[in-house]
Scaffold this motif. Structure first.
Motif, PDB file in Angstrom:
ATOM      1  N   ALA A 155       0.630  -0.958  -0.070  1.00 57.97           N
ATOM      2  CA  ALA A 155      -0.107  -0.371   0.084  1.00 57.97           C
ATOM      3  C   ALA A 155       0.892   0.744  -0.379  1.00 57.97           C
ATOM      4  O   ALA A 155       0.353   2.038  -0.816  1.00 57.97           O
ATOM      5  CB  ALA A 155      -0.750   0.305   1.386  1.00 57.97           C
ATOM      6  N   TRP A 156       1.980   1.332   0.848  1.00 61.67           N
ATOM      7  CA  TRP A 156       2.733   2.192   0.548  1.00 61.67           C
ATOM      8  C   TRP A 156       3.655   2.961  -0.585  1.00 61.67           C
ATOM      9  O   TRP A 156       3.354   3.950  -0.997  1.00 61.67           O
ATOM     10  CB  TRP A 156       3.918   2.304   1.738  1.00 61.67           C
ATOM     11  CG  TRP A 156       4.584   3.754   2.702  1.00 61.67           C
ATOM     12  CD1 TRP A 156       3.521   4.260   3.169  1.00 61.67           C
ATOM     13  CD2 TRP A 156       5.777   4.064   1.798  1.00 61.67           C
ATOM     14  NE1 TRP A 156       4.920   5.783   3.016  1.00 61.67           N
ATOM     15  CE2 TRP A 156       5.853   4.948   2.495  1.00 61.67           C
ATOM     16  CE3 TRP A 156       6.418   3.725   1.293  1.00 61.67           C
ATOM     17  CZ2 TRP A 156       7.626   5.799   1.845  1.00 61.67           C
ATOM     18  CZ3 TRP A 156       7.797   4.251   0.787  1.00 61.67           C
ATOM     19  CH2 TRP A 156       8.088   5.518   1.071  1.00 61.67           C
TER      20      TRP A 156
ATOM     21  N   ASP B  25      10.720   4.998   4.165  1.00 63.41           N
ATOM     22  CA  ASP B  25       9.987   4.405   3.646  1.00 63.41           C
ATOM     23  C   ASP B  25       9.323   4.125   5.069  1.00 63.41           C
ATOM     24  O   ASP B  25       9.059   4.619   6.258  1.00 63.41           O
ATOM     25  CB  ASP B  25      10.251   2.806   3.192  1.00 63.41           C
ATOM     26  CG  ASP B  25      10.612   1.985   4.021  1.00 63.41           C
ATOM     27  OD1 ASP B  25      10.632   1.976   5.532  1.00 63.41           O
ATOM     28  OD2 ASP B  25      11.150   1.357   3.842  1.00 63.41           O
ATOM     29  N   ASN B  26       7.984   3.233   5.035  1.00 69.11           N
ATOM     30  CA  ASN B  26       7.370   3.105   5.719  1.00 69.11           C
ATOM     31  C   ASN B  26       7.287   2.266   6.672  1.00 69.11           C
ATOM     32  O   ASN B  26       6.871   2.085   8.269  1.00 69.11           O
ATOM     33  CB  ASN B  26       5.491   2.762   5.272  1.00 69.11           C
ATOM     34  CG  ASN B  26       6.099   0.969   4.865  1.00 69.11           C
ATOM     35  OD1 ASN B  26       6.774   0.658   3.972  1.00 69.11           O
ATOM     36  ND2 ASN B  26       5.041  -0.482   5.361  1.00 69.11           N
ATOM     37  N   GLU B  27       8.789   1.965   6.582  1.00 65.81           N
ATOM     38  CA  GLU B  27       9.522   0.490   8.114  1.00 65.81           C
ATOM     39  C   GLU B  27      10.595   2.137   8.674  1.00 65.81           C
ATOM     40  O   GLU B  27      11.419   0.765   9.530  1.00 65.81           O
ATOM     41  CB  GLU B  27       9.864  -0.348   7.639  1.00 65.81           C
ATOM     42  CG  GLU B  27       8.410  -1.528   7.779  1.00 65.81           C
ATOM     43  CD  GLU B  27       8.801  -2.834   6.895  1.00 65.81           C
ATOM     44  OE1 GLU B  27      10.269  -2.933   6.838  1.00 65.81           O
ATOM     45  OE2 GLU B  27       7.906  -3.573   6.362  1.00 65.81           O
TER      46      GLU B  27
ATOM     47  N   LEU C 134       4.260   6.316  -2.983  1.00 68.99           N
ATOM     48  CA  LEU C 134       5.276   6.575  -3.660  1.00 68.99           C
ATOM     49  C   LEU C 134       4.515   6.864  -5.235  1.00 68.99           C
ATOM     50  O   LEU C 134       5.296   7.323  -5.937  1.00 68.99           O
ATOM     51  CB  LEU C 134       6.246   5.382  -3.301  1.00 68.99           C
ATOM     52  CG  LEU C 134       7.077   5.822  -2.321  1.00 68.99           C
ATOM     53  CD1 LEU C 134       8.460   5.071  -2.501  1.00 68.99           C
ATOM     54  CD2 LEU C 134       7.809   7.480  -2.050  1.00 68.99           C
ATOM     55  N   GLY C 135       3.456   6.009  -5.137  1.00 62.52           N
ATOM     56  CA  GLY C 135       3.078   5.839  -6.775  1.00 62.52           C
ATOM     57  C   GLY C 135       4.041   5.297  -7.665  1.00 62.52           C
ATOM     58  O   GLY C 135       3.885   5.446  -8.792  1.00 62.52           O
ATOM     59  N   LEU C 136       4.554   4.379  -7.423  1.00 62.60           N
ATOM     60  CA  LEU C 136       4.651   3.424  -7.945  1.00 62.60           C
ATOM     61  C   LEU C 136       3.938   2.316  -8.687  1.00 62.60           C
ATOM     62  O   LEU C 136       3.059   1.881  -7.828  1.00 62.60           O
ATOM     63  CB  LEU C 136       6.037   2.145  -7.648  1.00 62.60           C
ATOM     64  CG  LEU C 136       7.217   2.879  -7.149  1.00 62.60           C
ATOM     65  CD1 LEU C 136       8.227   2.151  -6.429  1.00 62.60           C
ATOM     66  CD2 LEU C 136       7.792   3.409  -8.243  1.00 62.60           C
TER      67      LEU C 136
ATOM     68  N   GLU D   5       5.943  17.339  -3.943  1.00 64.74           N
ATOM     69  CA  GLU D   5       5.286  16.253  -4.792  1.00 64.74           C
ATOM     70  C   GLU D   5       4.956  15.198  -3.728  1.00 64.74           C
ATOM     71  O   GLU D   5       3.944  15.033  -3.228  1.00 64.74           O
ATOM     72  CB  GLU D   5       4.683  15.535  -6.386  1.00 64.74           C
ATOM     73  CG  GLU D   5       3.710  14.662  -7.163  1.00 64.74           C
ATOM     74  CD  GLU D   5       4.234  14.233  -7.819  1.00 64.74           C
ATOM     75  OE1 GLU D   5       3.100  12.551  -8.473  1.00 64.74           O
ATOM     76  OE2 GLU D   5       5.103  14.843  -8.865  1.00 64.74           O
ATOM     77  N   LEU D   6       5.852  15.025  -3.452  1.00 64.33           N
ATOM     78  CA  LEU D   6       5.819  13.652  -2.409  1.00 64.33           C
ATOM     79  C   LEU D   6       6.019  14.188  -1.256  1.00 64.33           C
ATOM     80  O   LEU D   6       5.071  13.411  -0.061  1.00 64.33           O
ATOM     81  CB  LEU D   6       7.383  12.825  -2.382  1.00 64.33           C
ATOM     82  CG  LEU D   6       7.487  11.330  -3.653  1.00 64.33           C
ATOM     83  CD1 LEU D   6       8.966  11.209  -3.652  1.00 64.33           C
ATOM     84  CD2 LEU D   6       6.051  10.810  -4.079  1.00 64.33           C
ATOM     85  N   SER D   7       6.371  15.132  -0.758  1.00 59.50           N
ATOM     86  CA  SER D   7       5.666  15.477   0.782  1.00 59.50           C
ATOM     87  C   SER D   7       5.081  15.932   0.683  1.00 59.50           C
ATOM     88  O   SER D   7       4.090  15.982   1.407  1.00 59.50           O
ATOM     89  CB  SER D   7       6.376  17.410   0.772  1.00 59.50           C
ATOM     90  OG  SER D   7       7.998  16.738   0.989  1.00 59.50           O
ATOM     91  N   ALA D   8       3.804  16.466  -0.369  1.00 57.50           N
ATOM     92  CA  ALA D   8       2.302  16.789  -0.255  1.00 57.50           C
ATOM     93  C   ALA D   8       1.290  15.521  -0.333  1.00 57.50           C
ATOM     94  O   ALA D   8       0.655  15.454   0.560  1.00 57.50           O
ATOM     95  CB  ALA D   8       1.514  16.866  -1.274  1.00 57.50           C
TER      96      ALA D   8
END
Length: 124
Positions: free
Chosen positions: A24-25, A109-111, A30-32, A78-81
């Motif tokens: 999900a993250w 990352d999320n971890e 990140l939008g990958l 964009e990633l900060s937003a």
């Protein structure tokens, strides 16, 4: 004697504690582009290089994946937003003899493991 030449990187692997949360993250934050998930493995496309996330609870590898972007300031914004917490603003880390600048911005990352954006800025 024959010399074989290595080609471009085809896949990177990174262990994660929770495959569903990581999937999900990497997809939503990140939008990958998510390619597919098979059991405890999730695959993403990083502009032709495949990223494989593998659920290995308790594993903690300190590798850094560097994502090349054409405009580091725009990607940072964009990633900060989207909620990515950067460790600092994009900054120049090296200037080549021809004036080309190497810029990077680091985040986790999320971890909590390191990732980075990287970009080359041409002089002038």
């Amino acid at each position: 004697m024959t010399h074989s030449r290595l080609g471009p990187i085809g896949q990177l692997s990174r262990s994660v504690a929770d495959i569903a949360a990581a999937e999900a993250w990497w997809r939503d934050v990140l939008g990958l582009p998510h390619l597919y998930t098979f059991g405890q493995l999730a695959f993403f496309d990083c502009d032709g290089v495949r990223l494989m996330l593998s659920a290995e609870p308790g594993e903690s590898h300190s590798n850094i994946i560097y994502f090349r972007v054409p405009d580091i300031a725009a990607s940072h914004a964009e990633l900060s937003a989207r909620g990515v917490a950067f460790l600092g603003a994009p900054h120049m880390i090296h200037r080549h003899a021809d004036g080309t600048e190497e810029w990077m911005a680091f985040f986790s990352d999320n971890e909590g493991r390191p990732l980075a954006l990287m970009s080359q800025v041409q002089p002038g």
